[in-house]
Design a protein around this motif. Structure first.
Motif, PDB file in Angstrom:
ATOM      1  N   ASN A 185      10.275   7.493   4.045  1.00 22.15           N
ATOM      2  CA  ASN A 185      10.547   8.528   5.048  1.00 22.15           C
ATOM      3  C   ASN A 185      11.575   8.041   6.062  1.00 22.15           C
ATOM      4  O   ASN A 185      12.479   8.793   6.447  1.00 22.15           O
ATOM      5  CB  ASN A 185       9.265   8.942   5.760  1.00 22.15           C
ATOM      6  N   PRO A 201       0.836  -1.209   0.000  1.00 20.38           N
ATOM      7  CA  PRO A 201       0.000   0.000   0.000  1.00 20.38           C
ATOM      8  C   PRO A 201       0.870   1.259   0.000  1.00 20.38           C
ATOM      9  O   PRO A 201       1.982   1.275   0.512  1.00 20.38           O
ATOM     10  CB  PRO A 201      -0.793  -0.106   1.304  1.00 20.38           C
ATOM     11  N   LYS A 202       0.328   2.311  -0.600  1.00 17.74           N
ATOM     12  CA  LYS A 202       1.091   3.552  -0.759  1.00 17.74           C
ATOM     13  C   LYS A 202       1.567   4.086   0.591  1.00 17.74           C
ATOM     14  O   LYS A 202       2.711   4.539   0.713  1.00 17.74           O
ATOM     15  CB  LYS A 202       0.245   4.597  -1.477  1.00 17.74           C
ATOM     16  N   ALA A 203       0.751   4.037   1.597  1.00 14.41           N
ATOM     17  CA  ALA A 203       1.133   4.563   2.915  1.00 14.41           C
ATOM     18  C   ALA A 203       2.347   3.816   3.456  1.00 14.41           C
ATOM     19  O   ALA A 203       3.246   4.424   4.058  1.00 14.41           O
ATOM     20  CB  ALA A 203      -0.039   4.461   3.886  1.00 14.41           C
ATOM     21  N   GLU A 204       2.400   2.518   3.234  1.00 12.00           N
ATOM     22  CA  GLU A 204       3.536   1.709   3.711  1.00 12.00           C
ATOM     23  C   GLU A 204       4.808   2.086   2.952  1.00 12.00           C
ATOM     24  O   GLU A 204       5.884   2.206   3.540  1.00 12.00           O
ATOM     25  CB  GLU A 204       3.221   0.213   3.543  1.00 12.00           C
ATOM     26  N   ARG A 205       4.713   2.280   1.641  1.00 12.74           N
ATOM     27  CA  ARG A 205       5.878   2.672   0.854  1.00 12.74           C
ATOM     28  C   ARG A 205       6.385   4.042   1.283  1.00 12.74           C
ATOM     29  O   ARG A 205       7.588   4.257   1.420  1.00 12.74           O
ATOM     30  CB  ARG A 205       5.535   2.678  -0.642  1.00 12.74           C
ATOM     31  N   VAL A 206       5.474   4.970   1.515  1.00 12.71           N
ATOM     32  CA  VAL A 206       5.848   6.314   1.953  1.00 12.71           C
ATOM     33  C   VAL A 206       6.531   6.246   3.312  1.00 12.71           C
ATOM     34  O   VAL A 206       7.547   6.910   3.548  1.00 12.71           O
ATOM     35  CB  VAL A 206       4.612   7.242   1.987  1.00 12.71           C
ATOM     36  N   ARG A 207       6.004   5.445   4.230  1.00  9.42           N
ATOM     37  CA  ARG A 207       6.585   5.315   5.559  1.00  9.42           C
ATOM     38  C   ARG A 207       8.011   4.777   5.472  1.00  9.42           C
ATOM     39  O   ARG A 207       8.920   5.294   6.115  1.00  9.42           O
ATOM     40  CB  ARG A 207       5.730   4.375   6.432  1.00  9.42           C
ATOM     41  N   LYS A 208       8.212   3.776   4.627  1.00  7.86           N
ATOM     42  CA  LYS A 208       9.552   3.204   4.471  1.00  7.86           C
ATOM     43  C   LYS A 208      10.519   4.219   3.864  1.00  7.86           C
ATOM     44  O   LYS A 208      11.671   4.319   4.279  1.00  7.86           O
ATOM     45  CB  LYS A 208       9.498   1.943   3.608  1.00  7.86           C
TER      46      LYS A 208
END
Length: 63
Positions: A14, A5-12
């Protein structure tokens, strides 16, 4: 294979950017300390050269 999911990719990403930024700051501090030490060494060396190259005052030229 499905993308995360996009949120998981963004978190990684960051978290990765934060690690990189921390490493850059650490390296910058090490380089700054190194440059300060070298500047001090050069100033000391220049002072020694001044002592070597300063002309000695001549006592009197009339004999």
């Amino acid at each position: 294979m499905a993308k995360a999911p996009k949120a998981e990719r963004v978190r990684k990403l960051n978290a990765q950017m934060a690690r990189i930024a921390t490493a850059v700051v650490r390296i910058d501090r090490k380089v700054e300390g190194y440059m300060d030490r070298k500047a001090t060494e050069l100033e000391d060396f220049a002072g020694q050269l001044d002592l070597i190259t300063e002309p000695e005052p001549e006592a009197s030229t009339a004999n």
